[in-house]
Design a protein around this motif. Sequence first.
Motif, mmCIF file in Angstrom:
data_model
loop_
_atom_site.group_PDB
_atom_site.id
_atom_site.type_symbol
_atom_site.label_atom_id
_atom_site.label_comp_id
_atom_site.label_asym_id
_atom_site.label_seq_id
_atom_site.Cartn_x
_atom_site.Cartn_y
_atom_site.Cartn_z
ATOM 1 N N GLU A 29 0.810 -1.216 0.000
ATOM 2 C CA GLU A 29 0.000 0.000 0.000
ATOM 3 C C GLU A 29 0.847 1.271 0.000
ATOM 4 O O GLU A 29 0.371 2.332 -0.375
ATOM 5 C CB GLU A 29 -0.944 -0.003 1.206
ATOM 6 C CG GLU A 29 -1.987 -1.121 1.152
ATOM 7 C CD GLU A 29 -3.246 -0.752 1.932
ATOM 8 O OE1 GLU A 29 -3.516 0.449 2.092
ATOM 9 O OE2 GLU A 29 -3.936 -1.683 2.369
ATOM 10 N N SER A 30 2.116 1.167 0.427
ATOM 11 C CA SER A 30 2.979 2.355 0.461
ATOM 12 C C SER A 30 3.772 2.536 -0.829
ATOM 13 O O SER A 30 4.582 3.459 -0.936
ATOM 14 C CB SER A 30 3.958 2.269 1.643
ATOM 15 O OG SER A 30 4.862 1.187 1.474
ATOM 16 N N PRO A 32 2.885 3.699 -3.751
ATOM 17 C CA PRO A 32 2.732 5.046 -4.334
ATOM 18 C C PRO A 32 3.599 6.092 -3.633
ATOM 19 O O PRO A 32 4.173 6.978 -4.279
ATOM 20 C CB PRO A 32 1.242 5.341 -4.145
ATOM 21 C CG PRO A 32 0.597 3.997 -4.119
ATOM 22 C CD PRO A 32 1.563 3.115 -3.389
ATOM 23 N N GLN A 33 3.718 5.984 -2.299
ATOM 24 C CA GLN A 33 4.564 6.931 -1.584
ATOM 25 C C GLN A 33 6.040 6.706 -1.921
ATOM 26 O O GLN A 33 6.809 7.650 -2.082
ATOM 27 C CB GLN A 33 4.357 6.807 -0.074
ATOM 28 C CG GLN A 33 5.115 7.894 0.700
ATOM 29 C CD GLN A 33 5.178 7.630 2.198
ATOM 30 O OE1 GLN A 33 5.500 6.515 2.611
ATOM 31 N NE2 GLN A 33 4.871 8.651 2.994
ATOM 32 N N GLN A 420 2.728 15.715 -0.834
ATOM 33 C CA GLN A 420 2.022 14.453 -1.071
ATOM 34 C C GLN A 420 2.607 13.323 -0.221
ATOM 35 O O GLN A 420 1.872 12.470 0.297
ATOM 36 C CB GLN A 420 2.095 14.089 -2.553
ATOM 37 C CG GLN A 420 1.330 15.032 -3.464
ATOM 38 C CD GLN A 420 1.403 14.598 -4.923
ATOM 39 O OE1 GLN A 420 1.121 13.440 -5.239
ATOM 40 N NE2 GLN A 420 1.789 15.526 -5.793
ATOM 41 N N VAL A 421 3.931 13.325 -0.083
ATOM 42 C CA VAL A 421 4.585 12.305 0.757
ATOM 43 C C VAL A 421 4.104 12.430 2.199
ATOM 44 O O VAL A 421 3.812 11.417 2.862
ATOM 45 C CB VAL A 421 6.126 12.454 0.680
ATOM 46 C CG1 VAL A 421 6.797 11.604 1.757
ATOM 47 C CG2 VAL A 421 6.638 12.047 -0.694
ATOM 48 N N GLN A 423 1.270 13.662 3.210
ATOM 49 C CA GLN A 423 -0.113 13.202 3.280
ATOM 50 C C GLN A 423 -0.179 11.676 3.304
ATOM 51 O O GLN A 423 -1.008 11.081 4.007
ATOM 52 C CB GLN A 423 -0.885 13.749 2.078
ATOM 53 C CG GLN A 423 -1.093 15.257 2.117
ATOM 54 C CD GLN A 423 -1.692 15.797 0.830
ATOM 55 O OE1 GLN A 423 -2.092 15.030 -0.052
ATOM 56 N NE2 GLN A 423 -1.736 17.121 0.720
ATOM 57 N N TRP A 424 0.697 11.040 2.545
ATOM 58 C CA TRP A 424 0.753 9.574 2.557
ATOM 59 C C TRP A 424 1.198 9.041 3.925
ATOM 60 O O TRP A 424 0.767 7.971 4.351
ATOM 61 C CB TRP A 424 1.686 9.061 1.469
ATOM 62 C CG TRP A 424 0.964 8.768 0.179
ATOM 63 C CD1 TRP A 424 0.866 9.545 -0.917
ATOM 64 C CD2 TRP A 424 0.213 7.589 -0.103
ATOM 65 N NE1 TRP A 424 0.101 8.938 -1.883
ATOM 66 C CE2 TRP A 424 -0.315 7.717 -1.407
ATOM 67 C CE3 TRP A 424 -0.083 6.417 0.600
ATOM 68 C CZ2 TRP A 424 -1.098 6.756 -2.013
ATOM 69 C CZ3 TRP A 424 -0.862 5.444 -0.001
ATOM 70 C CH2 TRP A 424 -1.371 5.619 -1.288
ATOM 71 N N ASP A 425 2.072 9.776 4.604
ATOM 72 C CA ASP A 425 2.476 9.355 5.957
ATOM 73 C C ASP A 425 1.254 9.231 6.859
ATOM 74 O O ASP A 425 1.097 8.238 7.599
ATOM 75 C CB ASP A 425 3.464 10.366 6.556
ATOM 76 C CG ASP A 425 4.868 10.222 5.983
ATOM 77 O OD1 ASP A 425 5.182 9.120 5.499
ATOM 78 O OD2 ASP A 425 5.625 11.207 6.030
ATOM 79 N N ARG A 427 -1.897 8.895 5.894
ATOM 80 C CA ARG A 427 -2.788 7.867 5.360
ATOM 81 C C ARG A 427 -2.295 6.464 5.730
ATOM 82 O O ARG A 427 -3.068 5.597 6.148
ATOM 83 C CB ARG A 427 -2.854 8.025 3.837
ATOM 84 C CG ARG A 427 -3.909 7.170 3.153
ATOM 85 C CD ARG A 427 -3.862 7.412 1.650
ATOM 86 N NE ARG A 427 -3.979 8.838 1.357
ATOM 87 C CZ ARG A 427 -3.727 9.363 0.162
ATOM 88 N NH1 ARG A 427 -3.328 8.585 -0.832
ATOM 89 N NH2 ARG A 427 -3.873 10.654 -0.031
ATOM 90 N N LEU A 428 -0.989 6.253 5.608
ATOM 91 C CA LEU A 428 -0.435 4.924 5.907
ATOM 92 C C LEU A 428 -0.463 4.629 7.406
ATOM 93 O O LEU A 428 -0.650 3.478 7.821
ATOM 94 C CB LEU A 428 0.991 4.833 5.369
ATOM 95 C CG LEU A 428 1.108 4.846 3.829
ATOM 96 C CD1 LEU A 428 2.574 4.936 3.412
ATOM 97 C CD2 LEU A 428 0.464 3.591 3.231
#
Length: 469
Positions: A29-30, A32-33, A420-421, A423-425, A427-428
């Motif tokens: 799932e990570s 994309p990051q 974006q990175v 934001q992914w932090d 989200r993950l």
Amino acid sequence: MSSVSGLGIDGLVSGLDTTSLINSLMTAESQPQTDLKAKVTSTQTTITALQTLNTQIASLATLATTTKAPTSLAAFTASSSSTNVTATTGTSASAGSFDLVVGAVAQAKVGVSAAMTSWPAGGSGSTPALTLVDSTGKATDITPASSSIDDIVSAVNSSTAGVKALKVASGTDANGVAQYRIQFSASATGAASDFQVYSGTSSDVTAGTATNILAQSGSAVIKTAQDAQVTLFAGTAAEQTITSATNTFSDLLPGVSVTVSKASSDPVTVTVAQDTTTAGATASALVTGINGVLASIATKSAVVNSTDSAGNKVVSGGPFTGDSTVRDANDAIVSAASMPVDGHSPSEYGISINKDGSFDFDQTKFATALANDPAGTQKMLSTIASRVADAANSSSDKYQGTLTGEITGQQSIVTDLNSQVSQWDLRLTARRAALESQYSTLETQLASLQSQSSSLTSSLAGLPTTYTG
């Protein structure tokens, strides 16, 4: 054992390695990051390369701006037929030669007093005093602490009269008392630095009652104040004598300064010639600067063929590969340096382009062109340098340069990617917490079912056995 909020999640009931399962799911799932981070790294590499190139092109612009000056090749060297005369040149000099006769060299006045045991009384006052009078008649009053020779010397040296004093031993007088002379020296050379020394005040000098120390019996003027003197066109109707307070005659001719060290009646020939070596170095430096920029672009635009760990062929480009802005900057500089000037190719003057786009500089060919056509060679170099400066500034200008604009754009991209990175932090982190919670709930439910199963089994075991024959 991994945990969320202090709850164990590894499969104590199910037997599953839930931590590894969650880590595997999170890795997937990570992705994309991970791709975003790789893009940040790649873009930052490009930015660094662009900034380095931009700085290099800006330096080329500065060099080209200096080189395009109409006097950038105005380098001359001067030689003299006598070691007693040296000459230096500036940008306003021109080739040629001239003769001069050194009539005198500049010197500072030096005088010594008569031998004395102490400073003599002079004038109308009883207090020890002395006055220094320069060549214009300006008087400087000096009041020493006492009449001792040491105090006189100290007072003179502390004054602003432009004269220095020195105590010199001179035996003893008839009574066996030590005697001294005082040496007075002008601080500067030239007739204008002449001076007189009086015992007494300036008022006494004006009244005529002061004693002229260097005119007394036993005193002497060792050197008179004297200007340097040279004569041009000696022995002709155009004979011209020039003087200088120092031994250097600045701009004796336009752009030519001469320094003399000894007088002589023999004429000395000074020759001024074009300094092709220095002029060539100016042109060569521009070519070197251009080649430096072009080499940097070529190196970082090259495509590299390699193989990965599995033996597969991999083709990878540099940070400038396919970058149209960099390519345009390269083409503009090449065009600026290679286009003809007034119908003449730069190669006629020693600047030629190679098949790979780099440039060569032929020092010998350039020197020949400079000797045969100084004005044309200067115009050629100035025109090329001006075009290169324009092309370089178009790319590297800190406000409107094309490379500067691309760097700013790439930096904006990095800022957006980093956002974006981040934001992914978040989200993950939330996703991992959800997975850990799900697996923790699963273990709890399995434990409950297992307990129910055990209870049911126990109850069934307690039922009576019925025999049915």
